[in-house]
Design a protein around this motif. Structure first.
Motif, short mmCIF file in Angstrom:
data_model
loop_
_atom_site.label_atom_id
_atom_site.label_comp_id
_atom_site.label_asym_id
_atom_site.label_seq_id
_atom_site.Cartn_x
_atom_site.Cartn_y
_atom_site.Cartn_z
N GLY A 232 0.95 -1.05 0.02
CA GLY A 232 -0.07 -0.04 -0.05
C GLY A 232 0.88 1.31 0.07
N ASP A 233 0.47 2.15 0.96
CA ASP A 233 1.16 3.57 0.87
C ASP A 233 2.43 3.41 1.78
OD1 ASP A 233 -0.99 4.52 -0.33
OD2 ASP A 233 -2.06 5.13 1.65
N ALA A 234 2.97 2.53 2.01
CA ALA A 234 4.23 2.51 2.85
C ALA A 234 5.35 2.75 1.98
CB ALA A 234 4.43 0.82 3.55
N LEU A 235 5.12 2.50 0.76
CA LEU A 235 6.25 2.75 -0.39
C LEU A 235 5.85 3.91 -1.20
CD1 LEU A 235 7.84 -0.76 -1.13
CD2 LEU A 235 9.01 1.10 0.39
N PRO A 236 6.62 4.58 -1.84
CA PRO A 236 6.42 5.88 -3.02
C PRO A 236 5.53 5.26 -3.83
CG PRO A 236 8.72 6.25 -2.30
CD PRO A 236 8.18 4.69 -1.60
N ALA A 237 4.58 5.89 -4.45
CA ALA A 237 3.54 5.60 -5.54
C ALA A 237 4.41 5.70 -6.84
CB ALA A 237 2.37 6.67 -5.50
N SER A 238 5.51 6.41 -6.97
CA SER A 238 6.39 6.39 -7.86
C SER A 238 6.93 5.18 -8.30
CB SER A 238 7.17 7.66 -7.67
OG SER A 238 8.11 7.41 -6.80
N LEU A 239 6.76 4.24 -7.51
CA LEU A 239 7.70 3.12 -7.86
C LEU A 239 6.71 2.06 -8.83
CD1 LEU A 239 9.13 1.94 -4.34
CD2 LEU A 239 10.21 3.07 -6.23
N PRO A 240 7.40 1.50 -9.62
CA PRO A 240 8.99 1.34 -10.04
C PRO A 240 9.21 2.49 -10.86
CG PRO A 240 7.70 -0.05 -11.63
CD PRO A 240 6.62 0.34 -10.54
N GLU A 241 10.47 2.92 -10.61
CA GLU A 241 10.95 4.05 -11.54
C GLU A 241 11.30 3.73 -12.98
OE1 GLU A 241 14.54 5.41 -9.72
OE2 GLU A 241 13.31 6.22 -7.87
N ALA A 242 11.31 2.33 -13.20
CA ALA A 242 11.77 1.82 -14.57
C ALA A 242 11.62 0.25 -14.30
CB ALA A 242 13.12 2.22 -15.34
N LEU A 243 11.30 -0.39 -15.65
CA LEU A 243 11.41 -1.85 -15.83
C LEU A 243 12.71 -2.27 -16.15
CD1 LEU A 243 7.98 -2.56 -17.27
CD2 LEU A 243 8.58 -2.68 -14.76
N PRO A 244 13.44 -3.12 -15.44
CA PRO A 244 14.76 -3.69 -16.10
C PRO A 244 14.55 -4.69 -17.30
CG PRO A 244 14.06 -4.80 -14.09
CD PRO A 244 13.17 -3.87 -14.12
N VAL A 245 15.26 -4.60 -18.17
CA VAL A 245 15.31 -5.68 -19.27
C VAL A 245 16.63 -5.99 -19.48
CG1 VAL A 245 13.03 -5.00 -20.20
CG2 VAL A 245 15.13 -3.72 -21.06
N GLU A 246 16.62 -7.23 -20.34
CA GLU A 246 18.11 -7.90 -20.47
C GLU A 246 17.91 -8.33 -21.96
OE1 GLU A 246 21.30 -11.13 -18.72
OE2 GLU A 246 19.24 -11.67 -19.26
N LEU A 247 18.58 -7.38 -22.87
CA LEU A 247 18.74 -7.63 -24.41
C LEU A 247 19.83 -8.30 -24.69
CD1 LEU A 247 17.07 -4.34 -25.51
CD2 LEU A 247 16.03 -6.54 -24.52
N SER A 248 20.86 -8.33 -23.81
CA SER A 248 22.19 -9.18 -24.43
C SER A 248 22.79 -9.38 -23.08
CB SER A 248 23.10 -8.42 -25.24
OG SER A 248 23.62 -7.08 -24.58
N ARG A 249 23.64 -10.10 -23.19
CA ARG A 249 24.76 -10.74 -22.16
C ARG A 249 26.31 -10.75 -22.48
NH1 ARG A 249 21.61 -15.84 -19.55
NH2 ARG A 249 19.48 -14.55 -18.88
N GLY A 250 27.08 -10.60 -21.65
CA GLY A 250 28.64 -10.62 -21.83
C GLY A 250 29.06 -9.37 -22.12
N CYS A 251 30.27 -9.07 -22.95
CA CYS A 251 30.90 -7.91 -23.31
C CYS A 251 31.84 -8.14 -24.52
CB CYS A 251 31.82 -7.36 -22.09
SG CYS A 251 32.44 -5.70 -22.52
N TRP A 252 31.22 -7.81 -25.62
CA TRP A 252 32.20 -7.91 -26.93
C TRP A 252 33.35 -7.35 -26.89
CZ3 TRP A 252 32.91 -3.31 -28.99
CH2 TRP A 252 31.88 -2.28 -29.00
N TRP A 253 33.46 -6.35 -26.18
CA TRP A 253 35.02 -5.39 -26.12
C TRP A 253 35.93 -6.22 -24.99
CZ3 TRP A 253 38.49 -2.64 -27.51
CH2 TRP A 253 39.29 -2.14 -26.95
N GLY A 254 35.14 -6.65 -23.91
CA GLY A 254 35.87 -7.59 -22.81
C GLY A 254 36.06 -8.88 -23.35
#
Length: 616
Positions: A232-254
């Protein structure tokens, strides 16, 4: 009626967004027909102690491990034969926070375990990253004591090998530890266990990296929203600030050139990405389902193909979703402009330094001029930049910092770093794997780990953050460090008080004007002569002075006004322009691209950015 699986998110996972890895696992297990509920103990504690107080702990200096310390009295069974060292002292401010929150921990554990028991799960899976290890142990121990037949599993970055094996030695109430990307292995494990409760399954489960990102479904955030509604009201109504998504893994530079300080990814550096069409459909599906068009893309580094396969499709929309992305710092202007049109409002480019020699020590594959140009172009385009200024790299010299401190007043119109902080050695980084190759005589876990784990625990295998036994000319030069810290502090202050300075060309092409509100400004407003404008255009890419077909007097005047920098033997314009003035790529936009980099680490079936310094 009992469920098959309860997934638990312990404190101190952030509450501003759902936990990505757990949401992906919930989706994969539900796709296999399992009855799954996610319990967000992090939300429950934030509601109990207050969102602001919780956030202070979740983002606290890792040198204190304050979040772990709060669960220390509850993480182990009483056993006089098991000895502990005294925890390290906390600074007064953190001690005050600790003492205010500590009384809330036992009631929280009561509530969390009551909630889990009410679901009567056959399997409890707990994720652990950042400062979640002792909270995970405390929850697991209580569940095992109250429901011994419940199979308890720990996964996440803190369970990656060899950390999982070392935790298995001291947490006998946890039955299994998952190391690696568990998108497929964990649902298989659960199905096997549910089919045969007595199955002889390994205690340490090593998961191979996922080879096809299309096998990783869109995350399921339904339990996060249900728990928000329940609180309920125990946390800010603004949550969530964003939704996390994952479109790739690893690091092509690394995968080609592992940055020396980057401990992220572990054994999963291999780069894999979802096709652009798949990524677009996932973003659209999540926005349609939750009516939230803000996304924090958790990728280690933006796939290059997305510049043609994803971003143009987003940019073609009247109102694309807003995105946060990790990128490499040497993006060209036209690429940044495309990103802005595609809805990317903030980036984390891994700038880390404005000294080319230090960046070379890091193996970043960029120069100081590229980092400064990125900050300039992002300010022009309205793209926010998240970055830290790090120091303490083996091989650095005082002369790599003193000139930068002198430049900073001219850069105060560009977005400042979040901090100026010392390097720590992270597990899986080259500094950790081969310290002797960098002149590091010895590494040891940071002091805060002592006192959190029994004396007989293998701290070298449990710890993620280490101190290296080495010194540098800068570390030994307190005056230069103080000068850098003071300059960055004043830079940050200009932005913190809401008075971010400007150095910007405004007005029509026929009558451009330079607005300069920096503290270092020589004139607040001046009409821009054509020859100045031409020089600034040419210097939007770095050049040596003798390579320019420009009157030296013009260059001297622009340097005197701090419109261009003379840094490391090259000249560079730092003047920003109105976005409408640069919607067409400038002359330098088609120059060859340099190599790119970025950093991140794996969750069970996702990933989250890990800190690179003690004050991150």
């Amino acid at each position: 009626m009992s469920i098959d699986l309860c997934l638990v998110v312990p404190p101190f996972a952030q509450v501003e967004t759902p936990t990505l890895g757990v949401a992906i696992l919930a989706a994969t297990c539900r796709a296999r027909g399992l009855r799954v509920t996610v319990v967000h103990a992090n939300l429950m504690l934030a509601a109990r102690v207050g969102h602001g107080c919780y956030g202070e702990i979740a983002t606290s200096n890792v040198a204190s491990l304050l979040g772990e310390r709060l669960f220390l009295p509850h993480a182990y069974r009483a056993d006089p034969a098991v000895a502990f060292d005294a925890p390290t002292a906390l600074p007064p401010r953190l001690r005050s926070t600790h003492d205010a929150v500590a009384p809330a921990i036992a009631p929280l554990l009561d509530d969390v375990c009551t909630r889990i028991r009410s679901l009567a799960p056959r399997i409890v899976g707990i994720t652990s990253s950042f400062q979640q290890t002792l909270a995970a142990s405390a929850i697991a121990q209580r569940i095992k004591d109250e429901a011994p037949d419940t199979r308890i599993v720990l996964g996440g970055p803190n369970a990656a090998s060899p950390m999982g094996e070392a935790l298995a030695d001291i947490f006998p109430w946890i039955d299994h530890f998952f190391s690696g990307e568990a998108d497929i292995a964990f649902p298989d494990f659960c199905a096997h266990l549910l089919a045969d409760a007595g199955a002889d399954l390994p205690r340490i489960v090593h998961c191979p990296p996922l080879t096809d990102m299309r096998c990783s479904p869109a995350p399921d955030f339904s339990d996060y929203f249900a728990d928000l509604d329940r609180l309920g009201d125990a946390l800010p109504a603004s949550l969530p600030e964003a939704l996390p998504v994952e479109l790739s893994r690893g690091c092509w530079w690394g995968a080609k050139n592992h940055c020396t300080f980057c401990g992220l990814n572990g054994a999963t550096m291999m780069f894999r990405e979802k096709p652009g069409a798949t990524a677009l459909a996932e973003l659209d599906g999540l926005e349609a389902k939750w009516s939230i068009g803000r996304f924090a893309v958790a990728d280690n580094i933006m796939p290059l193909r997305y510049l043609t396969d994803l971003l143009p499709a987003l940019a073609a929309r009247g109102k694309p979703p807003t995105l946060f992305y990790e990128v490499k710092a040497n993006l060209k202007y036209d690429q940044l402009a495309l990103m802005a049109r595609a809805g990317i409002e903030k980036i984390q480019p891994g700038i880390e330094s404005l000294s080319s020699p230090v960046l070379k020590l890091m193996r970043k594959g960029v120069s100081a001029h590229q980092n400064i140009a990125l900050l300039r172009d992002c300010r022009s385009l309205g793209i926010g930049v998240v970055w830290n200024y790090l120091y303490g790299f083996p091989g650095e010299q005082v002369e790599h910092y003193a000139p930068v401190a002198a430049l900073i007043p001219a850069l105060e119109h560009l977005e400042p770093p979040n901090d100026f902080s010392p390097l720590i050695v992270d597990r899986f980084s080259p500094y950790h794997n081969t310290p002797e190759a960098f002149g590091i005589a010895r590494i040891a876990p940071i002091a805060a780990y002592r006192g959190l784990f029994p004396r007989h625990a293998r701290l070298d295998a449990i710890a993620y953050h280490f101190r290296g036994n080495y010194t540098t000319a800068l570390i030994d030069d307190a005056d230069t460090r103080l000068a850098m810290g003071r300059a960055i502090g004043l830079w940050r202050l200009q932005w913190a008080i809401g008075a971010s300075p400007q150095l910007r060309i405004v007005g029509a092409d026929g009558a451009p004007v330079v607005i300069d509100t920096r503290r270092i400004a020589t004139q607040a407003q001046i009409s821009l002569p054509p020859e100045w404008n031409r020089a600034l255009r040419l210097l939007e890419r770095p050049h040596a002075a003798d390579d320019l077909d420009v009157d030296p007097a013009v260059i001297a005047e622009l340097i005197a006004r701090h419109y261009i920098l003379a840094h490391e033997g090259l000249l560079l314009s730092i003047v920003t322009r109105q976005a409408q003035d640069i919607t067409e790529p400038p002359a330098y936009a088609n120059a060859p691209a340099a190599r790119r980099t970025g950093c991140a680490t794996a969750h069970w079936a996702g990933r989250t950015t890990m800190p690179t310094s003690l004050s991150s």
